[in-house]
Design a protein around this motif. Structure first.
Motif, PDB file in Angstrom:
ATOM      1  N   ILE A  96      37.868  42.744  34.724  1.00  0.00           N
ATOM      2  CA  ILE A  96      36.971  43.350  34.765  1.00  0.00           C
ATOM      3  C   ILE A  96      36.283  45.013  34.922  1.00  0.00           C
ATOM      4  O   ILE A  96      36.352  46.123  34.350  1.00  0.00           O
ATOM      5  CB  ILE A  96      35.665  43.015  35.428  1.00  0.00           C
ATOM      6  CG1 ILE A  96      34.373  41.944  34.621  1.00  0.00           C
ATOM      7  CG2 ILE A  96      34.416  43.822  35.788  1.00  0.00           C
ATOM      8  CD1 ILE A  96      33.911  40.395  35.142  1.00  0.00           C
ATOM      9  N   LYS A 151      31.945  44.190  27.903  1.00  0.00           N
ATOM     10  CA  LYS A 151      30.902  44.489  28.336  1.00  0.00           C
ATOM     11  C   LYS A 151      30.154  43.257  29.097  1.00  0.00           C
ATOM     12  O   LYS A 151      29.127  42.395  29.495  1.00  0.00           O
ATOM     13  CB  LYS A 151      29.832  45.379  28.749  1.00  0.00           C
ATOM     14  CG  LYS A 151      30.391  46.588  28.149  1.00  0.00           C
ATOM     15  CD  LYS A 151      29.340  47.620  28.052  1.00  0.00           C
ATOM     16  CE  LYS A 151      29.443  48.952  27.697  1.00  0.00           C
ATOM     17  NZ  LYS A 151      28.934  49.646  26.599  1.00  0.00           N
ATOM     18  N   MET A 152      31.621  41.453  28.485  1.00  0.00           N
ATOM     19  CA  MET A 152      30.601  40.159  28.981  1.00  0.00           C
ATOM     20  C   MET A 152      30.842  39.939  30.098  1.00  0.00           C
ATOM     21  O   MET A 152      31.956  40.322  30.433  1.00  0.00           O
ATOM     22  CB  MET A 152      31.343  39.204  27.938  1.00  0.00           C
ATOM     23  CG  MET A 152      31.467  39.665  26.314  1.00  0.00           C
ATOM     24  SD  MET A 152      30.296  39.753  25.389  1.00  0.00           S
ATOM     25  CE  MET A 152      30.015  37.468  25.684  1.00  0.00           C
ATOM     26  N   SER A 153      29.911  39.137  30.001  1.00  0.00           N
ATOM     27  CA  SER A 153      29.543  39.238  31.332  1.00  0.00           C
ATOM     28  C   SER A 153      30.459  38.356  32.822  1.00  0.00           C
ATOM     29  O   SER A 153      31.390  37.987  31.907  1.00  0.00           O
ATOM     30  CB  SER A 153      28.400  37.598  32.102  1.00  0.00           C
ATOM     31  OG  SER A 153      28.592  36.923  31.495  1.00  0.00           O
ATOM     32  N   LYS A 154      30.708  38.171  33.558  1.00  0.00           N
ATOM     33  CA  LYS A 154      31.954  37.771  34.835  1.00  0.00           C
ATOM     34  C   LYS A 154      31.885  36.242  34.286  1.00  0.00           C
ATOM     35  O   LYS A 154      33.563  35.447  33.999  1.00  0.00           O
ATOM     36  CB  LYS A 154      31.686  37.900  35.936  1.00  0.00           C
ATOM     37  CG  LYS A 154      33.172  37.434  36.494  1.00  0.00           C
ATOM     38  CD  LYS A 154      32.769  37.673  38.321  1.00  0.00           C
ATOM     39  CE  LYS A 154      34.042  36.750  39.297  1.00  0.00           C
ATOM     40  NZ  LYS A 154      33.712  37.509  40.090  1.00  0.00           N
TER      41      LYS A 154
END
Length: 202
Positions: A138, A152-155
């Motif tokens: 990230i 930009k997908m979530s952690k």
């Protein structure tokens, strides 16, 4: 020979694909890099739609990825393999399986069957999984000039995808896992050492 280079966004796939291409070329082989989704005029059009903000269902998006892959294999991959090219895929079959397993919840066996139709049951000779902790990936994504919505997908998404990648490495043949948290040179050294036996087989 088909080589898939896999890993969540931010692990350095594109950099390592370039180094791998140079190395294989020095060994005397015809070699090319493909980046999925895309690689054909039809695939580029689908890629533009995928990256747009147009509303679509998760299943519709999955079939869009699959359509791009089907055209790529029919138009580029299979003809080039017939000419004994070494093809390096920047993302490949593992990315399709891991991404859509997490995104749609579909079982890997179902996704694998669908993918087999698209690829005419063509399997990679070698899959290189660059495994990097999500926090590091990230952080690297933040340095990209033009990050996409997929960067930009979530952690939580990346954690689930990383877990799926590592699971695939245990159940599918011809996968090697390298530590992507180290320097570019150290990652590539691992890749060369892991790939050499497969190159010898070829």
């Amino acid at each position: 020979m088909l080589i898939d280079v896999e890993g969540i966004d931010g692990v350095g796939k594109t950099t390592q694909c370039g180094l791998l291409q140079e190395w294989i070329s020095v060994l005397g082989h015809e070699v090319m890099i493909l980046k999925e989704p895309g690689g054909t005029e039809f695939g580029v059009q689908i890629n533009e739609a995928i990256h747009s903000e147009s509303p679509r269902s998760k299943i519709a998006e999955m079939y869009a990825f699959l359509s791009a892959k089907a055209q790529l294999y029919a138009q580029i991959v299979l003809p080039k393999l017939a000419l004994e090219y070494h093809i390096i895929s920047d993302r490949g079959q593992g990315s399709f399986l891991s991404y859509h397993h997490v995104k749609t919840g579909l079982e890997l066996t179902i996704l694998s069957t669908l993918m087999s139709y698209a690829t005419l049951n063509t399997k990679p000779s070698l899959t290189i999984l660059i495994d990097t902790p999500v926090d590091i990936a990230i952080q690297r994504n933040k340095g990209k000039n033009n990050p996409t919505k997929f960067d930009k997908m979530s952690k939580a998404f990346f954690e689930d995808q990383r877990t799926t990648f590592l699971h695939l490495a245990t159940i599918l043949p011809n996968w090697i896992v390298v530590n992507g948290a180290v320097s570019i040179e150290e990652v590539f050294s691992q890749i060369k050492n892991g790939a050499l036996p497969f190159m010898a087989m070829k």
